[in-house]
Design an enzyme around this catalytic site. Structure first.
Site, PDB file in Angstrom:
ATOM      1  CG  ASP A  84       5.302   9.367  45.321  1.00 45.84           C
ATOM      2  OD1 ASP A  84       5.991   8.604  44.612  1.00 45.84           O
ATOM      3  OD2 ASP A  84       4.902  10.494  44.957  1.00 45.84           O
ATOM      4  CE  LYS A 137       1.275  -8.394  26.833  1.00 40.02           C
ATOM      5  NZ  LYS A 137       1.008  -7.222  26.108  1.00 40.02           N
ATOM      6  CG  HIS A 167      -2.470 -13.262  29.525  1.00 37.53           C
ATOM      7  ND1 HIS A 167      -2.095 -12.201  28.745  1.00 37.53           N
ATOM      8  CD2 HIS A 167      -3.622 -13.720  28.982  1.00 37.53           C
ATOM      9  CE1 HIS A 167      -2.985 -12.021  27.781  1.00 37.53           C
ATOM     10  NE2 HIS A 167      -3.934 -12.940  27.899  1.00 37.53           N
ATOM     11  CE  LYS A 171      -4.924 -16.474  26.536  1.00 33.60           C
ATOM     12  NZ  LYS A 171      -6.314 -16.148  26.267  1.00 33.60           N
ATOM     13  CD  GLU A 205      -7.196  -8.758  20.641  1.00 35.94           C
ATOM     14  OE1 GLU A 205      -7.074  -9.282  21.749  1.00 35.94           O
ATOM     15  OE2 GLU A 205      -6.640  -7.696  20.316  1.00 35.94           O
ATOM     16  CG  ASP A 224      -0.692  -5.154  22.998  1.00 35.02           C
ATOM     17  OD1 ASP A 224      -0.431  -5.224  24.212  1.00 35.02           O
ATOM     18  OD2 ASP A 224      -1.853  -5.237  22.549  1.00 35.02           O
ATOM     19  CG  HIS A 229       0.261 -12.557  24.133  1.00 37.04           C
ATOM     20  ND1 HIS A 229       0.830 -12.659  25.372  1.00 37.04           N
ATOM     21  CD2 HIS A 229      -0.638 -11.542  24.223  1.00 37.04           C
ATOM     22  CE1 HIS A 229       0.295 -11.738  26.174  1.00 37.04           C
ATOM     23  NE2 HIS A 229      -0.589 -11.052  25.501  1.00 37.04           N
ATOM     24  CE  LYS A 315      -5.617  -4.440  20.527  1.00 30.20           C
ATOM     25  NZ  LYS A 315      -5.960  -5.410  21.560  1.00 30.20           N
TER      26      LYS A 315
HETATM   27  C1  BG6 Z   1      -2.919  -8.410  26.106  1.00 31.35           C
HETATM   28  C2  BG6 Z   1      -2.848  -7.252  25.137  1.00 31.35           C
HETATM   29  O1  BG6 Z   1      -1.630  -8.778  26.541  1.00 31.35           O
HETATM   30  O2  BG6 Z   1      -3.530  -9.522  25.484  1.00 31.35           O
HETATM   31  C3  BG6 Z   1      -4.219  -6.917  24.606  1.00 31.35           C
HETATM   32  O3  BG6 Z   1      -2.288  -6.125  25.798  1.00 31.35           O
HETATM   33  C4  BG6 Z   1      -4.898  -8.143  24.034  1.00 31.35           C
HETATM   34  O4  BG6 Z   1      -4.147  -5.890  23.617  1.00 31.35           O
HETATM   35  C5  BG6 Z   1      -4.860  -9.279  25.067  1.00 31.35           C
HETATM   36  O5  BG6 Z   1      -6.239  -7.812  23.716  1.00 31.35           O
HETATM   37  C6  BG6 Z   1      -5.421 -10.575  24.479  1.00 31.35           C
HETATM   38  O6  BG6 Z   1      -5.475 -11.548  25.487  1.00 31.35           O
HETATM   39  P1  BG6 Z   1      -6.583 -12.677  25.448  1.00 31.35           P
HETATM   40  O7  BG6 Z   1      -6.286 -13.544  26.626  1.00 31.35           O
HETATM   41  O8  BG6 Z   1      -7.914 -11.981  25.553  1.00 31.35           O
HETATM   42  O9  BG6 Z   1      -6.442 -13.367  24.129  1.00 31.35           O
END
Ligand code: BG6
Length: 463
Positions: A84, A137, A167, A171, A205, A224, A229, A315
């Site tokens: 834990d 994140k 992330h 890229k 998306e 998010d 991003h 989305k």
């Molecule tokens: C994530 C989000 O950080 O990035 C997601 O939590 C999103 O909601 C995703 O779909 C998109 O990442 P990528 O690399 O697929 O564009």
């Protein structure tokens, strides 16, 4: 200056989603491509060594990338610590497992609410000495919680040992924005308010929340993807050149840019929710979380003063693609008396699904008249060969290279941009799945529009 590598990798949340989706594939990639060869210690409540090996194998199979030889090496490096996160005994076990390895990298692939508990557990058991820490994140929920988290971390770790993942920074096409801008001096004289009419970024998306309703209820599109991003993408697009040779100079320039973005006001924001979101598992029946956001931003510096910047992310939009459009001004008068679309001159930078850079220009149509047509000069590359972002970032953190991670000042400045429009201070509009968001988003862009939608890949031609 070379920084010594971490002598082991510890990842908390070893049986969780992130480990399954990103960490195991990244580790196999690091073993194949970089000869990664240090102990990998998975910490979780219920992950025995056998279970972790099975999870790793299943993860690689599900990604269609299982390489039996590399997997054997991965399984051989794997260790398990079960317990834990609230129990000091868990960290004692980890301490014994670490032995005398130096500079362990602790990757907290766990919900942010657990960050402080785990950091304290590591410190109390003596696992934090000389260590590095990677955080996922979202980093905080708003400016004050991010500041508080930074304060807790800094009690035990210097900033240079903290790696905050976004992330998008791992890229290839995002790194290429900087490379392309600063390796081709022809763009510098036009990359400013004199020549740029507006900037648009769309992150579309086609899918919904993919069963992550519970997570998404805590986030929404602003937290998010917009705060992180999208602002990172905008910074790569608009920052001044860094000095290059020093790791911190890139983050210094980005920090300066984030600080120059004018904080959003309610009138700059349109939030939307797709019809059907309320029936997603884990979503509250009266949720006011946004699955779409469109914003109007400005950057208050000499380069960008007066240039409107529009970002929208959502989305259940018509397709999946992230695209940047830098729109250039038309000539002061149209020499050939034509009525030319205002969007004719542009630079389109597509981040996904393929990597594209196109320059939108006018050329003369063959024939007796001086009349033209719009064309795009296009560079396209598929991303199949690229190092996946998580692998790139994990490798960098192991090597002690922090350039592609968010720094304290940057992350706080990013929160400052969105802080006053978080939660329910702006109305929420609904939109039908498969559309480009609520009608109000069109009103937001108004005379600076139209919104330029990313095109499906099959409709794009090299000209
Ligand atoms: C994530 C989000 O950080 O990035 C997601 O939590 C999103 O909601 C995703 O779909 C998109 O990442 P990528 O690399 O697929 O564009």
């Amino acid at each position: 200056m070379t920084v010594p590598n971490s002598g082991s990798l510890v990842f908390f949340g070893a049986t969780g989603d992130l480990a399954y989706k990103q960490i195991f594939p990244s580790l196999q990639g690091l073993i194949q491509q970089e000869g990664f060869n240090v102990p990998i210690i998975g910490v979780s409540l219920d992950g025995s060594l056998e279970k972790l090996k099975a999870r790793a194998e299943e993860s690689l199979k599900s990604h269609g990338i299982l390489d039996p030889e590399a997997f054997q090496k991965l399984a051989g490096l794997l260790r398990a610590v079960q317990g834990d996160y609230n129990d000091p005994g868990t960290y004692e076990k980890l301490r014994r497992e670490l032995g005398d390895t130096e500079r362990p990298l602790h990757y907290l692939a766990i919900p942010p609410t657990m960050f402080a508990t785990v950091v304290e557990g590591l410190v109390n058991a003596g696992c934090a000495t000389g260590a590095r820490v990677v955080l996922e994140k979202p980093f905080g929920r708003d400016l004050s919680s991010a500041q508080e988290l930074n304060r807790i971390l800094h009690e035990h770790f210097p900033e240079k040992s903290i790696y905050r993942i976004d992330h998008y920074l791992g890229k290839e096409p995002v790194q290429n924005i900087l490379y392309f801008r600063f390796a081709n001096p022809i763009f510098e004289p036009i990359w400013n308010r004199d020549h740029v009419r507006s900037i648009q970024i769309t992150m579309a998306e086609e899918f919904g929340v993919k069963g992550r309703g519970k997570f998404y209820e805590e986030a929404g599109a602003i937290r998010d993807v917009l705060q992180n991003h999208m602002l990172q993408l905008l910074a790569s697009l608009t920052m001044d050149p860094h000095r290059g040779e020093d790791h911190e100079s890139l983050r210094d320039e980005k920090g300066r840019l984030f600080k120059a973005i004018t904080p959003l006001k309610p009138g700059d924001v349109v939030r939307g929710q797709f019809t059907g979101y309320l029936s997603e598992p884990g979503v509250s029946h009266d949720s006011t979380i946004e699955t779409f956001v469109a914003v109007k931003l400005s950057i208050d510096n000499w380069r960008w003063a007066g240039v409107p910047i529009f970002i929208r992310c959502g989305k259940k939009l018509p397709l999946t693609s992230t695209e940047v459009m830098v729109e250039f001004k038309r000539p002061p008068r149209e020499t050939f008396g034509e009525i030319v679309p205002i969007t004719s001159s542009h630079m389109r930078i597509r981040i996904s699904p393929d990597i594209t850079i196109s320059l939108g220009l006018r050329v003369k149509k063959p024939g007796g008249r001086m009349a033209g047509q719009d064309v795009e000069l296009t560079f396209i590359r598929q991303d199949a060969e690229d190092t996946p972002p998580y692998q790139r970032l994990l490798g960098d953190a192991m090597r002690g290279s922090a350039e592609l991670f968010a720094r304290e000042d940057g992350i706080e400045a990013q929160w400052r941009v969105v802080d006053s429009v978080l939660d329910n201070v702006t109305p929420l509009y609904t939109y039908a799945p498969g559309t480009w968001g609520p009608e109000e988003a069109y009103q937001l862009i108004g005379r600076h529009g139209p919104w330029l939608n990313p095109r499906p890949p099959e409709n794009r031609k090299c000209v």
